[in-house]
Design a protein around this motif. Structure first.
Motif, PDB file in Angstrom:
ATOM      1  N   VAL A  51      -0.511 -25.634 -36.304  1.00  0.00           N
ATOM      2  CA  VAL A  51      -1.950 -25.361 -36.198  1.00  0.00           C
ATOM      3  C   VAL A  51      -2.748 -26.653 -36.333  1.00  0.00           C
ATOM      4  N   VAL A  52      -2.370 -27.496 -37.278  1.00  0.00           N
ATOM      5  CA  VAL A  52      -3.078 -28.763 -37.471  1.00  0.00           C
ATOM      6  C   VAL A  52      -2.861 -29.689 -36.273  1.00  0.00           C
ATOM      7  N   LEU A  53      -1.619 -29.781 -35.795  1.00  0.00           N
ATOM      8  CA  LEU A  53      -1.320 -30.681 -34.684  1.00  0.00           C
ATOM      9  C   LEU A  53      -1.995 -30.255 -33.378  1.00  0.00           C
ATOM     10  N   THR A  54      -2.198 -28.968 -33.213  1.00  0.00           N
ATOM     11  CA  THR A  54      -2.785 -28.461 -31.962  1.00  0.00           C
ATOM     12  C   THR A  54      -4.247 -28.056 -32.132  1.00  0.00           C
ATOM     13  N   LEU A  55      -4.875 -28.496 -33.208  1.00  0.00           N
ATOM     14  CA  LEU A  55      -6.254 -28.097 -33.487  1.00  0.00           C
ATOM     15  C   LEU A  55      -7.228 -28.397 -32.343  1.00  0.00           C
ATOM     16  N   PRO A  56      -7.186 -29.576 -31.714  1.00  0.00           N
ATOM     17  CA  PRO A  56      -8.114 -29.795 -30.599  1.00  0.00           C
ATOM     18  C   PRO A  56      -7.917 -28.794 -29.450  1.00  0.00           C
ATOM     19  N   PHE A  57      -6.673 -28.509 -29.145  1.00  0.00           N
ATOM     20  CA  PHE A  57      -6.400 -27.550 -28.076  1.00  0.00           C
ATOM     21  C   PHE A  57      -6.809 -26.136 -28.483  1.00  0.00           C
ATOM     22  N   THR A  58      -6.618 -25.804 -29.748  1.00  0.00           N
ATOM     23  CA  THR A  58      -7.021 -24.493 -30.255  1.00  0.00           C
ATOM     24  C   THR A  58      -8.539 -24.349 -30.172  1.00  0.00           C
ATOM     25  N   ILE A  59      -9.263 -25.395 -30.518  1.00  0.00           N
ATOM     26  CA  ILE A  59     -10.729 -25.358 -30.421  1.00  0.00           C
ATOM     27  C   ILE A  59     -11.162 -25.241 -28.956  1.00  0.00           C
ATOM     28  N   LEU A  60     -10.498 -25.998 -28.086  1.00  0.00           N
ATOM     29  CA  LEU A  60     -10.810 -25.973 -26.663  1.00  0.00           C
ATOM     30  C   LEU A  60     -10.606 -24.575 -26.063  1.00  0.00           C
ATOM     31  N   THR A  61      -9.599 -23.861 -26.545  1.00  0.00           N
ATOM     32  CA  THR A  61      -9.314 -22.518 -26.017  1.00  0.00           C
ATOM     33  C   THR A  61      -9.963 -21.417 -26.857  1.00  0.00           C
ATOM     34  N   LEU A  62     -10.865 -21.815 -27.740  1.00  0.00           N
ATOM     35  CA  LEU A  62     -11.599 -20.872 -28.598  1.00  0.00           C
ATOM     36  C   LEU A  62     -10.663 -20.029 -29.469  1.00  0.00           C
ATOM     37  N   GLY A  63      -9.585 -20.635 -29.921  1.00  0.00           N
ATOM     38  CA  GLY A  63      -8.655 -19.968 -30.827  1.00  0.00           C
ATOM     39  C   GLY A  63      -7.534 -19.207 -30.166  1.00  0.00           C
ATOM     40  N   LEU A  64      -7.578 -19.077 -28.852  1.00  0.00           N
ATOM     41  CA  LEU A  64      -6.542 -18.297 -28.161  1.00  0.00           C
ATOM     42  C   LEU A  64      -5.171 -18.965 -28.226  1.00  0.00           C
ATOM     43  N   PHE A  65      -5.129 -20.266 -28.451  1.00  0.00           N
ATOM     44  CA  PHE A  65      -3.843 -20.950 -28.543  1.00  0.00           C
ATOM     45  C   PHE A  65      -3.057 -20.509 -29.780  1.00  0.00           C
ATOM     46  N   LEU A  66      -3.725 -19.927 -30.762  1.00  0.00           N
ATOM     47  CA  LEU A  66      -3.024 -19.404 -31.945  1.00  0.00           C
ATOM     48  C   LEU A  66      -2.057 -18.289 -31.571  1.00  0.00           C
ATOM     49  N   PHE A  67      -2.378 -17.548 -30.511  1.00  0.00           N
ATOM     50  CA  PHE A  67      -1.443 -16.526 -30.023  1.00  0.00           C
ATOM     51  C   PHE A  67      -0.151 -17.172 -29.530  1.00  0.00           C
ATOM     52  N   VAL A  68      -0.285 -18.322 -28.894  1.00  0.00           N
ATOM     53  CA  VAL A  68       0.886 -19.060 -28.409  1.00  0.00           C
ATOM     54  C   VAL A  68       1.724 -19.534 -29.597  1.00  0.00           C
ATOM     55  N   ILE A  69       1.068 -20.033 -30.630  1.00  0.00           N
ATOM     56  CA  ILE A  69       1.793 -20.488 -31.819  1.00  0.00           C
ATOM     57  C   ILE A  69       2.531 -19.328 -32.476  1.00  0.00           C
ATOM     58  N   ASN A  70       1.873 -18.168 -32.579  1.00  0.00           N
ATOM     59  CA  ASN A  70       2.540 -16.981 -33.143  1.00  0.00           C
ATOM     60  C   ASN A  70       3.764 -16.601 -32.310  1.00  0.00           C
ATOM     61  N   ALA A  71       3.613 -16.650 -30.997  1.00  0.00           N
ATOM     62  CA  ALA A  71       4.739 -16.320 -30.120  1.00  0.00           C
ATOM     63  C   ALA A  71       5.878 -17.314 -30.293  1.00  0.00           C
ATOM     64  N   LEU A  72       5.550 -18.590 -30.464  1.00  0.00           N
ATOM     65  CA  LEU A  72       6.586 -19.601 -30.686  1.00  0.00           C
ATOM     66  C   LEU A  72       7.344 -19.363 -31.988  1.00  0.00           C
ATOM     67  N   MET A  73       6.660 -18.937 -33.028  1.00  0.00           N
ATOM     68  CA  MET A  73       7.324 -18.632 -34.305  1.00  0.00           C
ATOM     69  C   MET A  73       8.260 -17.438 -34.131  1.00  0.00           C
ATOM     70  N   PHE A  74       7.797 -16.424 -33.424  1.00  0.00           N
ATOM     71  CA  PHE A  74       8.590 -15.221 -33.164  1.00  0.00           C
ATOM     72  C   PHE A  74       9.825 -15.570 -32.338  1.00  0.00           C
ATOM     73  N   TRP A  75       9.620 -16.361 -31.302  1.00  0.00           N
ATOM     74  CA  TRP A  75      10.704 -16.760 -30.402  1.00  0.00           C
ATOM     75  C   TRP A  75      11.685 -17.689 -31.109  1.00  0.00           C
ATOM     76  N   SER A  76      11.182 -18.570 -31.954  1.00  0.00           N
ATOM     77  CA  SER A  76      12.049 -19.478 -32.707  1.00  0.00           C
ATOM     78  C   SER A  76      12.974 -18.713 -33.644  1.00  0.00           C
ATOM     79  N   ALA A  77      12.438 -17.700 -34.296  1.00  0.00           N
ATOM     80  CA  ALA A  77      13.266 -16.882 -35.186  1.00  0.00           C
ATOM     81  C   ALA A  77      14.390 -16.223 -34.399  1.00  0.00           C
TER      82      ALA A  77
END
Length: 116
Positions: A51-77
């Motif tokens: 979240v910290v590393l991708t903060l500029p991109f998260t702000i640019l996408t109005l927070g929608l990139f957090l869904f991608v991060i959640n999916a990456l955690m799910f997929w990584s598991a």
């Protein structure tokens, strides 16, 4: 006690995700318990860093990139565990959305149960 109940309910939520969506497979309740633990661990340790590393991109996408991060955690598991399978990123995204919604219901129920 609350943590143990939340863990058991999160494992049950993973089984529900597998039942509701064919892109996610869980072999057994034991696999669901382990997967719920690993997802929780990833969300505690790795997710804040992403979240910290991708903060500029998260702000640019109005927070929608957090869904991608959640999916990456799910997929990584799913990538590090046997008995828990996700059939690609799209399946991880949909599965993580369902799992998050069920997690919100679980958290709300536990709040009412333990903190009346």
């Amino acid at each position: 006690m609350k943590l143990l109940i939340k863990w058991l309910l999160s494992a049950t939520a993973l089984l529900a995700v597998a039942h509701l969506y064919s892109g996610v497979e869980v072999k057994s309740f034991t696999s669901a318990l382990i997967a719920a633990f690993v997802i929780g661990l990833l969300n505690t340790v790795v997710r804040p860093l992403l979240v910290v590393l991708t903060l500029p991109f998260t702000i640019l996408t109005l927070g929608l990139f957090l869904f991608v991060i959640n999916a990456l955690m799910f997929w990584s598991a799913a990538g590090v565990l046997d008995g828990f399978y996700v059939q690609g990123f799209t399946a991880a995204l949909i599965g993580s959305l369902i799992y998050t919604l069920l997690g919100l219901v679980i958290e709300s129920a536990l709040e009412r149960l333990f903190f009346k």
